[in-house]
Design an enzyme around this catalytic site. Structure first.
Site, PDB file in Angstrom:
ATOM      1  N   SER A 138       0.635  -1.275  -0.037  1.00  0.00           N
ATOM      2  CA  SER A 138       0.034   0.091   0.006  1.00  0.00           C
ATOM      3  C   SER A 138       0.846   1.395   0.079  1.00  0.00           C
ATOM      4  O   SER A 138       0.201   2.327  -0.192  1.00  0.00           O
ATOM      5  CB  SER A 138      -1.077   0.048   1.302  1.00  0.00           C
ATOM      6  OG  SER A 138      -0.230   0.367   2.344  1.00  0.00           O
ATOM      7  N   LYS A 176       1.623   4.106   7.455  1.00  0.00           N
ATOM      8  CA  LYS A 176       0.971   5.297   6.456  1.00  0.00           C
ATOM      9  C   LYS A 176       1.146   6.602   6.470  1.00  0.00           C
ATOM     10  O   LYS A 176       1.685   7.097   7.454  1.00  0.00           O
ATOM     11  CB  LYS A 176      -0.693   5.163   6.690  1.00  0.00           C
ATOM     12  CG  LYS A 176      -1.410   3.671   6.740  1.00  0.00           C
ATOM     13  CD  LYS A 176      -1.562   3.224   5.262  1.00  0.00           C
ATOM     14  CE  LYS A 176      -2.184   2.055   4.816  1.00  0.00           C
ATOM     15  NZ  LYS A 176      -1.386   0.735   5.364  1.00  0.00           N
TER      16      LYS A 176
END
Length: 218
Positions: A138, A176
């Site tokens: 991701s 993230k």
């Protein structure tokens, strides 16, 4: 006895090591001494090495160790004693804790671990660090790939746009981009195939900020 340029150079190297822990590059030395070419820097380095003031560390780029320093004076002419312990060049390898795998995809269970990972110290900078092995894709658009080692500086706060290790509900950890969105915390991937994750602030605890990536090639 050193020439003026030799004295200027070793003082510049000493100041940079004290300030950053990293040896200056030849380009930086050339600019600091107002030399026309890097060959002049090479000659000065060789002369300082021959006189026993510095040592070039083998197989390490930009790694210079100061063995002794010349006497320096303050602006009023008062002699300044040389520091007894100069920092070692940050080009050395250090061992940092390797805490396991972290998701760069959907969050996975928080990790525990006691192994270590050798890392070039120049990648880390100041502060306490640990490493995590990246699992998932991701964050590929940020250059973070599955199997990379994320080098994390320990801290509990983050600014919008920083890549962090976020512990969610005290049980799952993920890597993230950190952002605020109204009253919520948004954790953004760097892959268009994944959606942002939104949580109440009480659900998210920052455990560190990305300091660098280490990648091994087979």
């Amino acid at each position: 006895m050193l020439t003026r340029k030799q004295h200027e150079l070793i003082c510049f190297i000493e100041d940079r090591l004290i300030e950053t822990g990293v040896s200056p590059s030849f380009e930086e030395m050339k600019a600091a001494l107002d030399l026309k070419s890097k060959s002049g820097v090479h000659r000065l380095i060789s002369a300082l090495e021959e006189r026993g003031y510095i040592r070039r560390l083998p197989n390490r780029a930009r790694a210079l160790e100061i063995l002794r320093v010349p006497e320096r004076a303050d602006a009023d002419g008062t002699p300044r004693p040389a520091p007894r312990d100069l920092p070692q060049p940050a080009n050395d390898v250090v061992e940092i804790p390797l805490h396991g795998r972290i998701a760069a995809g959907v969050p996975i269970e928080a990790f525990e671990g006691s192994t270590s990972l050798p890392v070039p110290a120049a990648l880390l900078g100041a502060g306490e660090h640990y490493a995590l092995e990246v699992s998932g894709d991701s964050m590929v658009e940020a250059g973070i790939l599955d199997g990379d080692y994320a080098l994390i500086r320990k801290q509990e706060v983050a600014r919008d746009g920083e890549i962090v290790v976020a512990l969610i509900d005290e049980s799952e950890a993920t890597l993230k981009y950190f952002r605020h969105e109204g009253a919520m915390v948004r954790l953004d991937p760097a892959n268009r195939a994944y959606d942002p994750q939104r949580y109440a602030p009480a659900q998210v605890r920052v455990q560190g900020k990305l300091a660098g990536i280490l990648r091994r090639y087979a």
